[in-house]
Design a protein around this motif. Structure first.
Motif, PDB file in Angstrom:
ATOM      1  N   UNK A 145      -3.569   3.397  -2.685  1.00  7.30           N
ATOM      2  CA  UNK A 145      -5.174   2.801  -2.123  1.00  7.30           C
ATOM      3  C   UNK A 145      -5.238   3.803  -1.913  1.00  7.30           C
ATOM      4  N   UNK A 146      -4.118   5.301  -1.941  1.00  8.07           N
ATOM      5  CA  UNK A 146      -5.030   6.623  -1.566  1.00  8.07           C
ATOM      6  C   UNK A 146      -4.134   7.751  -3.203  1.00  8.07           C
ATOM      7  N   UNK A 147      -5.119   8.455  -3.160  1.00  7.07           N
ATOM      8  CA  UNK A 147      -4.392   9.081  -4.210  1.00  7.07           C
ATOM      9  C   UNK A 147      -5.043  10.691  -4.365  1.00  7.07           C
ATOM     10  N   UNK A 148      -4.149  11.346  -4.167  1.00  9.36           N
ATOM     11  CA  UNK A 148      -4.023  13.000  -4.466  1.00  9.36           C
ATOM     12  C   UNK A 148      -4.800  13.406  -5.496  1.00  9.36           C
ATOM     13  N   UNK A 149      -5.304  13.981  -6.262  1.00 15.27           N
ATOM     14  CA  UNK A 149      -5.263  14.079  -7.756  1.00 15.27           C
ATOM     15  C   UNK A 149      -5.438  16.130  -8.165  1.00 15.27           C
ATOM     16  N   UNK A 150      -4.518  16.564  -8.554  1.00 15.25           N
ATOM     17  CA  UNK A 150      -3.391  17.814  -8.457  1.00 15.25           C
ATOM     18  C   UNK A 150      -3.733  17.937  -9.655  1.00 15.25           C
ATOM     19  N   UNK A 206      -9.590   3.191  -4.952  1.00 13.78           N
ATOM     20  CA  UNK A 206      -8.918   4.218  -4.218  1.00 13.78           C
ATOM     21  C   UNK A 206      -9.953   5.431  -3.314  1.00 13.78           C
ATOM     22  N   UNK A 207      -9.136   5.860  -2.631  1.00  9.50           N
ATOM     23  CA  UNK A 207      -9.516   6.962  -2.119  1.00  9.50           C
ATOM     24  C   UNK A 207      -9.138   8.126  -2.304  1.00  9.50           C
ATOM     25  N   UNK A 208      -9.855   9.482  -2.699  1.00  8.68           N
ATOM     26  CA  UNK A 208      -9.083   9.943  -3.616  1.00  8.68           C
ATOM     27  C   UNK A 208      -9.623  11.957  -2.965  1.00  8.68           C
ATOM     28  N   UNK A 209      -8.521  12.149  -3.085  1.00  9.61           N
ATOM     29  CA  UNK A 209      -8.608  13.823  -2.760  1.00  9.61           C
ATOM     30  C   UNK A 209      -8.383  14.835  -3.843  1.00  9.61           C
ATOM     31  N   UNK A 253       5.391   7.116  -1.733  1.00  5.95           N
ATOM     32  CA  UNK A 253       4.620   8.414  -2.464  1.00  5.95           C
ATOM     33  C   UNK A 253       5.148   8.040  -3.909  1.00  5.95           C
ATOM     34  N   UNK A 254       3.877   7.039  -4.576  1.00  8.88           N
ATOM     35  CA  UNK A 254       4.066   7.606  -6.256  1.00  8.88           C
ATOM     36  C   UNK A 254       3.970   8.853  -6.976  1.00  8.88           C
ATOM     37  N   UNK A 255       4.459   9.563  -7.628  1.00  2.43           N
ATOM     38  CA  UNK A 255       4.426  10.145  -8.539  1.00  2.43           C
ATOM     39  C   UNK A 255       4.044  10.275 -10.187  1.00  2.43           C
ATOM     40  N   UNK A 256       2.901  10.536 -10.555  1.00  2.00           N
ATOM     41  CA  UNK A 256       2.462  10.833 -12.153  1.00  2.00           C
ATOM     42  C   UNK A 256       1.871  12.152 -12.563  1.00  2.00           C
ATOM     43  N   UNK A 257       2.046  11.846 -13.703  1.00  2.00           N
ATOM     44  CA  UNK A 257       0.831  12.692 -14.639  1.00  2.00           C
ATOM     45  C   UNK A 257      -0.265  12.483 -15.720  1.00  2.00           C
ATOM     46  N   UNK A 258      -1.239  13.179 -15.766  1.00  2.00           N
ATOM     47  CA  UNK A 258      -1.729  12.565 -16.588  1.00  2.00           C
ATOM     48  C   UNK A 258      -2.297  14.347 -17.375  1.00  2.00           C
ATOM     49  N   UNK A 260       0.824  -1.571  -0.147  1.00  2.00           N
ATOM     50  CA  UNK A 260       0.083   0.056   0.034  1.00  2.00           C
ATOM     51  C   UNK A 260       1.214   1.359   0.208  1.00  2.00           C
ATOM     52  N   UNK A 261       0.163   2.900  -1.001  1.00  2.00           N
ATOM     53  CA  UNK A 261       1.216   3.058  -1.282  1.00  2.00           C
ATOM     54  C   UNK A 261      -0.003   4.788  -0.953  1.00  2.00           C
ATOM     55  N   UNK A 262       0.962   5.947  -1.488  1.00  2.00           N
ATOM     56  CA  UNK A 262      -0.376   6.704  -1.569  1.00  2.00           C
ATOM     57  C   UNK A 262       0.307   7.641  -2.889  1.00  2.00           C
ATOM     58  N   UNK A 263      -0.386   7.586  -3.763  1.00  2.00           N
ATOM     59  CA  UNK A 263      -0.096   8.160  -4.801  1.00  2.00           C
ATOM     60  C   UNK A 263      -0.697   9.968  -5.353  1.00  2.00           C
ATOM     61  N   UNK A 264       0.442  10.566  -5.702  1.00  2.00           N
ATOM     62  CA  UNK A 264      -0.356  11.912  -6.543  1.00  2.00           C
ATOM     63  C   UNK A 264       0.256  11.876  -8.080  1.00  2.00           C
ATOM     64  N   UNK A 265      -1.031  12.479  -8.497  1.00  2.00           N
ATOM     65  CA  UNK A 265      -1.143  12.850 -10.334  1.00  2.00           C
ATOM     66  C   UNK A 265      -1.220  14.389 -10.650  1.00  2.00           C
TER      67      UNK A 265
END
Length: 363
Positions: A151-156, A185-188, A125-130, A28-33
């Motif tokens: 399992x948790x993603x911060x959508x930026x 995933x939970x998302x913010x 924390x895993x970082x990606x872009x879209x 389990x990790x946190x993602x930031x997009x």
């Protein structure tokens, strides 16, 4: 994190107490997009038509009834506009990498952002872009992050000012992707950040960096924002107000007097009345008023793109010169400036509160 796994190899394992044939589960990790508007895959007619069709079919962008708008779009607009837009993109295309400048810059922003997040959070924390339109698509990136254990993603969304055709549609697309997932995933989502001190500091510094070597200081700075129909303001969209406030906060950060920075809007599309004044007309009026040296900045764009590199540097510059202006200075977007990336990291850190702790805090 909430899920306990028994590791078979780094980053992957079986759920504790699970049967031996249970599918492997990533740690389990946190993602930031990081999210930007979008880009065509190429400048040819087919690529441009696909991109423009996706963009202009979005009812956050053109909210007319689909039965009325789609025939006009598919049979009229998309017969000619792909050629015109393709020419605009060709004039700024990154031929070395065979991609649009927006894609090049967003990737560079993400790499710098990811390096700072790695130093703070390690591999947690895993970082990606879209992109909202085009590739890499929102769905593909969110799916990949979920498969990698986020399992948790911060959508930026990289829009300092909130707008329904920008921030809202980016968030819409993220939620559509989640609707297809068996395990969501939970998302913010990150809110508008035009008042963030780091963003304003970077914006002001970008102005002084350009002004410092100039032999003739511009008599007027024009803050040019992407336009929207005026009725959006009356329907509750805060974009216009946030743009006006951004201009004021930038002026105050620079310590300039009132009237030194004007707010204008560009990229009008369709027959409706849009927010004004229109940048292309306003710069011409400034020239007629005797402002021979002006500068233009684009506070709503976090990365240079066709609207800045082609529209501002070509059409809007030409309008100013044709009306009698002499020196037109474009101030680049914040792009991957270090102070800009630091501001984005600070914003993300705040939004990640309660989800993950810096490595130093867990030692």
């Amino acid at each position: 994190m909430s899920t306990t796994i028994a590791k078979d190899q780094p980053g992957e394992g079986r759920l504790e107490h699970a049967q031996s044939d249970h599918p492997p589960i990533a740690r389990a990790k946190v993602g930031v997009v990081l999210v930007n508007l979008g880009t065509p895959d190429n400048t040819d007619y087919g690529s441009m038509r696909r991109y423009l069709s996706e963009f202009l079919s979005d009812q956050r962008v053109v909210d007319y009834a689909r039965w009325k708008w789609q025939p006009i779009l598919q049979l009229i607009v998309l017969t000619r506009r792909p050629f015109l837009s393709g020419q605009a993109y060709k004039s700024i295309w990154n031929t070395e990498k065979d991609e649009s400048p927006l894609l090049t810059i967003t990737r560079a922003q993400t790499e710098k952002f990811a390096a700072q997040m790695q130093s703070l959070y390690g591999d947690e924390v895993v970082v990606d872009f879209c992109m909202r339109y085009g590739n890499p698509s929102t769905e593909s990136v969110l799916t990949r992050l979920m498969e990698n254990g986020c399992e948790r993603i911060l959508f930026f969304p990289l829009y300092p000012q909130y707008g329904s055709p920008t921030t809202a549609t980016a968030n819409d697309q993220a939620f559509r992707a989640l609707m297809k997932m068996k395990w969501q995933p939970a998302i913010r989502t990150v809110p508008a950040y035009f008042e963030h001190p780091g963003y304003l500091r970077a914006l002001a510094t970008s102005v002084t960096d350009v002004y410092e070597p100039l032999s003739e200081r511009p008599s007027k700075l024009v803050a040019s924002y992407h336009g929207v129909p005026e009725r959006f303001l009356h329907e509750g969209d805060p974009y216009h107000c946030q743009c006006q406030k951004t201009t004021r906060l930038l002026r105050e950060k620079l310590g300039w007097e009132k009237g030194s920075i004007d707010t204008a809007f560009q990229s009008k599309f369709g027959p409706e009345k849009w927010l004004g004044p229109a940048t292309v007309d306003h710069v011409a009026e400034l020239a007629r008023q005797g402002h021979k040296h002006i500068a233009v900045i684009s506070p709503a764009f976090t990365a240079d793109c066709v609207e800045t590199l082609e529209e501002i540097e070509d059409e809007i510059r030409e309008s100013f010169i044709a009306a009698g202006g002499e020196t037109f200075t474009y101030i680049p977007c914040l792009n991957d400036r270090d102070d800009h990336i630091e501001a984005l990291v600070d914003i993300a850190n705040n939004e990640l509160g309660g989800w993950v702790l810096p490595v130093s805090s867990t030692a």
